[in-house]
Structures are given as structure tokens and as C-alpha cells.
Design a protein around this motif. Structure first.
Motif, PDB file in Angstrom:
ATOM      1  N   ARG A 174     -15.532   2.175 -12.603  1.00  0.00           N
ATOM      2  CA  ARG A 174     -15.438   1.732 -11.210  1.00  0.00           C
ATOM      3  C   ARG A 174     -16.366   2.581 -10.348  1.00  0.00           C
ATOM      4  O   ARG A 174     -16.395   3.797 -10.461  1.00  0.00           O
ATOM      5  CB  ARG A 174     -14.002   1.844 -10.715  1.00  0.00           C
ATOM      6  CG  ARG A 174     -13.074   0.800 -11.313  1.00  0.00           C
ATOM      7  CD  ARG A 174     -11.683   0.845 -10.690  1.00  0.00           C
ATOM      8  NE  ARG A 174     -10.876  -0.296 -11.094  1.00  0.00           N
ATOM      9  CZ  ARG A 174     -10.129  -0.335 -12.184  1.00  0.00           C
ATOM     10  NH1 ARG A 174     -10.086   0.725 -12.979  1.00  0.00           N
ATOM     11  NH2 ARG A 174      -9.431  -1.411 -12.489  1.00  0.00           N
ATOM     12  N   GLU A 185     -11.651  -7.630 -12.654  1.00  0.00           N
ATOM     13  CA  GLU A 185     -10.835  -6.917 -11.671  1.00  0.00           C
ATOM     14  C   GLU A 185      -9.860  -7.885 -10.998  1.00  0.00           C
ATOM     15  O   GLU A 185      -8.671  -7.572 -10.820  1.00  0.00           O
ATOM     16  CB  GLU A 185     -11.754  -6.258 -10.642  1.00  0.00           C
ATOM     17  CG  GLU A 185     -11.054  -5.297  -9.707  1.00  0.00           C
ATOM     18  CD  GLU A 185     -10.862  -3.922 -10.308  1.00  0.00           C
ATOM     19  OE1 GLU A 185     -11.236  -2.943  -9.652  1.00  0.00           O
ATOM     20  OE2 GLU A 185     -10.312  -3.803 -11.419  1.00  0.00           O
ATOM     21  N   GLN A 222     -16.328  -8.180 -11.510  1.00  0.00           N
ATOM     22  CA  GLN A 222     -15.481  -8.613 -10.396  1.00  0.00           C
ATOM     23  C   GLN A 222     -14.364  -9.528 -10.878  1.00  0.00           C
ATOM     24  O   GLN A 222     -13.217  -9.425 -10.433  1.00  0.00           O
ATOM     25  CB  GLN A 222     -16.343  -9.331  -9.352  1.00  0.00           C
ATOM     26  CG  GLN A 222     -15.563  -9.782  -8.125  1.00  0.00           C
ATOM     27  CD  GLN A 222     -16.461 -10.465  -7.100  1.00  0.00           C
ATOM     28  OE1 GLN A 222     -17.675 -10.487  -7.220  1.00  0.00           O
ATOM     29  NE2 GLN A 222     -15.845 -11.035  -6.077  1.00  0.00           N
ATOM     30  N   VAL A 279     -16.997  -2.918 -10.471  1.00  0.00           N
ATOM     31  CA  VAL A 279     -16.714  -2.577 -11.872  1.00  0.00           C
ATOM     32  C   VAL A 279     -17.941  -2.917 -12.706  1.00  0.00           C
ATOM     33  O   VAL A 279     -18.391  -4.059 -12.733  1.00  0.00           O
ATOM     34  CB  VAL A 279     -15.491  -3.347 -12.394  1.00  0.00           C
ATOM     35  CG1 VAL A 279     -15.293  -3.086 -13.879  1.00  0.00           C
ATOM     36  CG2 VAL A 279     -14.243  -2.942 -11.616  1.00  0.00           C
ATOM     37  N   ASN A 331     -12.316   2.726 -18.550  1.00  0.00           N
ATOM     38  CA  ASN A 331     -11.530   1.503 -18.379  1.00  0.00           C
ATOM     39  C   ASN A 331     -11.890   0.508 -19.466  1.00  0.00           C
ATOM     40  O   ASN A 331     -13.065   0.339 -19.805  1.00  0.00           O
ATOM     41  CB  ASN A 331     -11.804   0.887 -17.004  1.00  0.00           C
ATOM     42  CG  ASN A 331     -11.270   1.745 -15.880  1.00  0.00           C
ATOM     43  OD1 ASN A 331     -10.088   1.690 -15.557  1.00  0.00           O
ATOM     44  ND2 ASN A 331     -12.138   2.548 -15.274  1.00  0.00           N
TER      45      ASN A 331
END
Length: 246
Positions: free
Chosen positions: A58, A163, A160, A63, A189
């Protein structure tokens, strides 16, 4: 991860200020030897998944995916002491050096260069301009940067969407070397497989139709390369230790 990793002095290329500038290929990948991760394009996942762990980070830009190249700061385990890249596929972010795409005032693509790079010279190499116009050498670089720029926009859209769907989870883990020492990997992540399997049919169809589902599974497959990365670090540390006395 900054977009300007291993770039020192980035300026927009000018047919006036750089009229006599020449470029030659980098002798090796020493410029990337202290980079432990680089941004990836979504289209690279299939090639990179065979070589590197792919994670998501991030940032202010959203992201973004990255290839993990090392476990310690300022160390790339894929570049050896001679500057050779020890993998079959080299990420486009690395290959574009010493050029880099930039954005103009109206959002248009600008061709930028690292003026500090030893790839540029006024006496040796291939000319960038001839009679004020780009040479074939520069045209090739422009084409590469243009394709990179377009692919980067699609990659941002992927991050995006992941997320929005809440598919990412933080995956802190501990890597243990052969000598027993440990490294904690923080801030990584990855896609949560449980949440991925729980998606509704329409969302799965959307991800399948636009190619994102295949990219996600390439990412998940790539995580198996974490163990290989730990092995690389163990081997490098073993080579750096003095021989044991009999």
C-alpha cells in the motif's frame, strides 16, 4: 516502493539540452543490487511467478504489486557480486533503466532519463537525436515506456479492485535461515484465499472475464518462491563467512 528506485537525477529528455547525448547499454545490473523489491505490471505475473514472490504494497498511489527480491534492506538476492542477474525473467521496471516515464502538465507521457547514469555519454554510444529528431534507438525506448505507462494504469486498476473487494490481508511471517537466524517480514499483503473463494458468482465471472482471476492465481502460486528466497539468502551468507578452522 518509490517509482524512482535506483534513479538518482531524473530529468525530462530534451532535443535541445540533450541533442548530443548518446546512450549505451548498462554493463551489468549493479544499479539494482541494493533494491529488495521492484514494482510489477499485472501482465508480468505469469513470468514473474516462476521466479519471485509477488506481494502487494500500500502506498500513496494505491495498492501496487511488487516482486520481492530480498529479505533485508538494501539487498537484491538476484544480483551477484559481478552484477549479473540470476533469474530467467527480469522485471520491466529494471529493464527500462536508464529511461523512465513521466507525466506532463496535461497528463501526457514524458520521456525522462537518469542524467547521473553511466549509460549516458557525449562520446560513446548510440545517438538519441539526429537533426533534432529521435533516432531508432530512442524510438525503441519511447515505445517501451509508452507500453509500460499504459500497462501501469491497468495494474493500478487491479490493485484498486482487490482493495474494493477486501481481498487483501497482511501476511507478516518469519523466515528462518539454515544457520538458525530469523528474519521477520512485515507489511506484506497477499490475497486472502478464503475471501476469494467466498466471492459471489457475478464477481468471479467479472474477474475471470477481464483476466484478473488468472493474475490472482499466479500471485498465489508465486508465494511458494519465498522459501527459495530464504535459501538464496542462506547461500549468500554462507559464502560470505570465513572458512572454519580444522
Amino acid at each position: 516502493m518509490s517509482e524512482m528506485i535506483f534513479y538518482e537525477r531524473v530529468v525530462a529528455l530534451s532535443d535541445q539540452a540533450h541533442a548530443a547525448l548518446k546512450v549505451r547499454p548498462a554493463k551489468n545490473f549493479a544499479y539494482a543490487a541494493k533494491t529488495n523489491s521492484v514494482p510489477l505490471l499485472a501482465g508480468e505475473f505469469f513470468d514473474c511467478a516462476r521466479e519471485y514472490p509477488i506481494v502487494f504494497a500500500r502506498s500513496a498511489a494505491g495498492v501496487l504489486p511488487a516482486a520481492l527480491l530480498g529479505l533485508r534492506e538494501n539487498e537484491n538476492l538476484y544480483v551477484d557480486a559481478a552484477g549479473k542477474w540470476d533469474a530467467r525473467y527480469i522485471p520491466a521496471f529494471v529493464r527500462r533503466y536508464p529511461f523512465v516515464p513521466g507525466k506532463g502538465a496535461q497528463g501526457e507521457l514524458l520521456v525522462c532519463i537518469d542524467e547521473a547514469s553511466p549509460c549516458f555519454d557525449h562520446s560513446e554510444g548510440d545517438a538519441l537525436f539526429a537533426d533534432g529528431k529521435p533516432t531508432p534507438q530512442l524510438e525503441h525506448a519511447i515505445k517501451f515506456l509508452s507500453e509500460f505507462h499504459q500497462a501501469a494504469a491497468a495494474t493500478e486498476a487491479l490493485g484498486q479492485r482487490l482493495e474494493e473487494l477486501g481481498l487483501l490481508r497482511q501476511a507478516d511471517s518469519v523466515a528462518q535461515l539454515n544457520d538458525g537466524s530469523q528474519f521477520r517480514l512485515n507489511g506484506l499483503n497477499v490475497v486472502d484465499e478464503t475471501k476469494l473463494r467466498a466471492l459471489d458468482r457475478d464477481t468471479v465471472q467479472e474477474l475471470f472475464a477481464n483476466g484478473s482471476l488468472a493474475v490472482i492465481y499466479a500471485h498465489l502460486m508465486s508465494l511458494g518462491n519465498l522459501a527459495a528466497l530464504v535459501d538464496r539468502l542462506s547461500r549468500r551468507d554462507a559464502r560470505g563467512k570465513p572458512p572454519q578452522r580444522p
